[in-house]
Enzyme design. Structure first.
Site, PDB file in Angstrom:
ATOM      1  CB  CYS A   1      -3.113 -20.468  28.576  1.00  0.00           C
ATOM      2  SG  CYS A   1      -4.794 -21.023  28.192  1.00  0.00           S
TER       3      CYS A   1
ATOM      4  CG  HIS B   1      -2.741 -25.130  29.534  1.00  0.00           C
ATOM      5  ND1 HIS B   1      -3.862 -25.926  29.688  1.00  0.00           N
ATOM      6  CD2 HIS B   1      -3.204 -23.849  29.475  1.00  0.00           C
ATOM      7  CE1 HIS B   1      -4.936 -25.164  29.728  1.00  0.00           C
ATOM      8  NE2 HIS B   1      -4.572 -23.906  29.600  1.00  0.00           N
TER       9      HIS B   1
END
Length: 518
Positions: free
Chosen positions: A74, A137
């Site tokens: 990710c 993120h």
């Protein structure tokens, strides 16, 4: 901040490109899924055929069967998308161990460096208003906040929606609107692990629709980065969609996402701005087969999944949609990457990429608008190691590794039911002297290595080897951002916590090397 401002003002390529013929730069909408696999869409053969809106998007636009992430995890993937650079260059990797996947959990001290220039920062120079909806993120500490890196608005979270935590050993993940937190997961933003119910996708949808309508009224070009996470374990869907899929809870989440994307495209059409809005759909990495079968998607015919550099971990669903500009019903066999979205978006906005650094993404606009093909390699990185390369239909593995025997013995399996002897290895196997070679057109599942002694092998390796050598010789790795962890930097007291009574006391600092098992 002075250094950052000088970087932004001093770079070549921030002026409008001379060859643009558009009356005004198009709006840009990037729809980034989380752990959604290549095989999750009806248009790629998913048997349930439960993605009618995304399939229609493909029918009206251009489908990319050979579209890749820059990393099978990710955070590095997202850093690559927004910088146009491999994670090994932008710092989203670790040197704590060889070829280890690393990301940004709460304990990480690093994040996106100030020296990196992100897509929204550059777009802002030509008048774009930029919003991120969903998961950031790229670091949760204040210096890594998305509004410090070019975004004007944010509705979402800095980390995965893991939890719930007890706010003692670990704090619950905060949820933000713009600069400040407005609550925490499981306390204020509910996710029911037992039923899978959560209203997050509906919240993210409404944010997108409102932003599109507001920016249309203001007549300013906009960039919407819709980075939702319903298909990342723990998977969730709203009550309306629970129990509606043949695929279980994961399918419920996919159906809700499909419905939401249909509504976003419909809003663009109803406002009359679809012909001036470039939309691109893709995912951050392959489906997380380790979470299957209930919480994982499908990677179709490809080998393994998230965390690996086999096709299932790196090849993504991808669709370009721009009525009146992208011819309908097209399939492009261009080798393409999430990093190309950086360069392509800049080109569509009339901007050149920064000239003071290596940009790995290429401009896909000739591919998307004119149907051209551009010769380029795809590099498969896992942490600090180039594991494989694709040139044309051929893929050469210089290293193979699924995960360790220790992890595998604990039931952690990135390739369930897909063991290929000598390929899905549980030891890190180097093949630099004799790379394992596959023809992905004939063998998309990477099951049949081409014989070392064949003329085909010799010819292809002679072509690939100089590309690999040049890449490695010219590579300048960035400072690794994912080496150091410390519980003291977790989300104990994010900005705005004092206004809603959500501040928690952090422990004493104890920085140490992060442990990345795979």
């Amino acid at each position: 901040m002075e250094t950052r401002l000088l970087l932004l003002l001093g770079l070549c390529g921030l002026g409008r490109a001379a060859n643009t013929t558009l009356p005004r730069p198009p709006n840009l909408v990037l729809l980034l899924m989380d752990d959604m696999g290549w095989g999750d869409l009806g248009v790629f053969g998913q048997p349930s055929k439960e993605t009618p809106n995304i399939d229609q998007m493909a029918a009206e636009g251009m489908l990319f069967p050979s579209f890749y992430t820059a990393n099978p995890l990710c955070s590095p993937s997202r850093a690559a998308l927004l910088t146009g650079r491999l994670p090994i260059r932008n710092g989203f990797y670790t040197t704590n161990a060889h070829a280890r996947n690393a990301y940004t959990p709460q304990v990480i001290t690093g994040g996106i460096p100030d020296s990196e220039l992100l897509l929204p920062e550059l777009l802002k120079k030509t008048g774009y208003v930029n919003k991120i909806v969903g998961k950031w993120h790229l670091g949760h500490r204040p210096e890594f906040h998305p509004l410090r890196h070019g975004f004007d608005e944010w509705f979402g979270s800095p980390n995965c929606h893991f939890g719930p935590y007890d706010n003692k050993a670990a704090p619950n993940i905060p949820f933000y609107r713009d600069w400040e937190m407005i609550g925490r997961y499981y306390e204020d933003v509910k996710i029911d692990h037992k039923t899978g119910e959560a209203n997050l996708t509906q919240m993210y949808l409404q944010e997108a629709l409102d932003f599109i309508s507001t920016q249309h009224a203001s007549q300013q070009p906009f960039f919407l980065y819709w980075a939702i996470d319903a298909t990342h374990a723990p998977v969730y869907a709203s009550r309306e969609f629970l129990g509606t899929s043949q695929r279980g809870l994961y399918g419920d989440a996919v159906r809700e996402i499909d419905d939401s994307i249909g509504k976003i495209l419909s809003r663009l059409q109803k406002l009359g701005i679809s012909n001036n809005t470039f939309v691109f759909f893709t995912s951050d990495n392959g489906a997380a087969l380790v979470s299957g079968p209930d919480q994982a998607g499908s990677n179709g015919p490809f080998l393994c999944g998230k965390q690996t550099t086999f096709e299932g971990g790196m090849r993504e669903p991808a669709i370009a949609w721009w009525p009146g500009h992208v011819p309908a019903g097209q399939v492009s066999h261009q080798l393409a990457s999430v990093m190309d979205l950086f360069t392509t978006s800049l080109a569509l906005a009339g901007l050149q990429p920064p000239s003071d650094r290596q940009i790995d993404g290429i401009d896909l606009s000739p591919v998307i608008l004119q149907g051209k093909l551009i010769d380029r390699p795809i590099f498969y990185y896992r942490g600090n190691e180039m594991m494989a390369i694709r040139v044309g239909p051929y893929k050469a593995h210089y290293w193979t590794w699924s995960n360790s025997w220790e992890q595998f013995s604990q039931g952690i399996d990135f390739c369930p039911g897909q063991n290929v002897s000598g390929v899905t290895t549980h030891d890190q196997e180097e093949h630099s002297k004799l790379p394992l070679l596959f023809h992905l057109g004939k063998d998309p599942g990477e099951k049949y290595p081409i014989s070392f002694s064949s003329a085909e092998y010799q010819s292809v390796i002679e072509r690939i080897s100089p590309i690999v050598e040049q890449h490695k010789e010219t590579l300048l790795p960035g400072q690794p951002q994912l080496n150091v962890c410390d519980k003291a930097v977790m989300n104990w007291a994010p900005p705005g916590c004092e206004k809603i009574g959500k501040c928690l006391k952090p422990p004493s600092p104890n920085p140490h090397k992060c442990f990345w098992p795979h």
